[in-house]
Design a protein around this motif. Structure first.
Motif, PDB file in Angstrom:
ATOM      1  N   LYS A  62      35.624  12.966  -5.432  1.00 39.82           N
ATOM      2  CA  LYS A  62      34.482  13.446  -4.658  1.00 39.82           C
ATOM      3  C   LYS A  62      34.380  14.943  -4.886  1.00 39.82           C
ATOM      4  N   LYS A 105      23.137   9.157   0.850  1.00 42.57           N
ATOM      5  CA  LYS A 105      23.231   9.032   2.293  1.00 42.57           C
ATOM      6  C   LYS A 105      24.645   8.564   2.656  1.00 42.57           C
ATOM      7  N   ILE A 106      25.180   9.092   3.729  1.00 43.64           N
ATOM      8  CA  ILE A 106      26.473   8.666   4.244  1.00 43.64           C
ATOM      9  C   ILE A 106      26.231   8.001   5.599  1.00 43.64           C
ATOM     10  N   VAL A 107      26.710   6.804   5.743  1.00 45.53           N
ATOM     11  CA  VAL A 107      26.617   6.068   7.006  1.00 45.53           C
ATOM     12  C   VAL A 107      28.037   5.878   7.495  1.00 45.53           C
ATOM     13  N   LYS A 108      28.398   6.568   8.546  1.00 41.88           N
ATOM     14  CA  LYS A 108      29.751   6.466   9.098  1.00 41.88           C
ATOM     15  C   LYS A 108      29.687   5.642  10.370  1.00 41.88           C
ATOM     16  N   LEU A 109      30.307   4.472  10.351  1.00 37.27           N
ATOM     17  CA  LEU A 109      30.224   3.549  11.462  1.00 37.27           C
ATOM     18  C   LEU A 109      31.399   3.639  12.435  1.00 37.27           C
ATOM     19  N   VAL A 110      32.516   4.135  11.983  1.00 38.77           N
ATOM     20  CA  VAL A 110      33.681   4.295  12.851  1.00 38.77           C
ATOM     21  C   VAL A 110      34.263   5.669  12.620  1.00 38.77           C
TER      22      VAL A 110
END
Length: 110
Positions: A62, A105-110
Motif C-alpha cells: 500500500k 473507496k474504502i468501506v470500513k465495517l468494523v
C-alpha cells in the motif's frame, strides 16, 4: 490522498526469505525515502487459497501520495529507477507478477 495497492508475486526460484529480505531492506526503503511518499506499508503473505491456476501472492504493498502528480514526480526519481531495475531479479514483471490498482473507496465495517 492518492493510494495504490499492488499485488506482488516473486519470481520462481527465489525463496520466500530472499524475497522478503529484498522487499524490506532493499526495495521498500526506496519508496519510504521519497519525499512525495505519504504512506508505505508492505504486507508479506502466505497465500492460503491457491488452487494452482496462478502463482501464490507473496506480498501486497500500500503506497499513498498527495496526488497522482506527486506519484508521477516520485516515479521520475533516480532512486525509483534504480529500484525498478533491482526488482527484475525478484519479481515477476507481468501484470500477474506486479499488479497495481488505485483505491477508489474504502468501506470500513468494523
Amino acid at each position: 490522498m492518492f493510494t495504490l495497492l499492488t499485488v506482488i508475486r516473486k519470481k520462481p526460484g527465489i525463496t520466500t526469505e530472499e524475497f522478503r529480505h529484498f522487499m524490506e531492506f532493499d526495495y521498500g526503503p526506496t519508496y519510504s525515502g521519497m519525499p512525495e511518499t505519504r504512506e508505505y506499508v508492505q504486507y508479506h503473505l502466505s497465500d492460503m487459497m491457491s488452487d494452482g491456476a496462478e502463482p501464490a501472492i507473496d506480498a501486497i504493498v500500500k503506497i499513498s501520495f498527495d496526488s497522482p502528480e506527486e506519484m508521477a514526480k516520485a516515479l521520475q526519481a533516480e532512486s525509483y529507477k534504480k529500484a525498478s531495475k533491482l526488482r527484475e531479479g525478484f519479481m515477476q514483471e507481468t501484470s500477474v507478477g506486479i499488479h497495481s490498482a488505485v483505491v477508489d473507496k474504502i468501506v470500513k465495517l468494523v
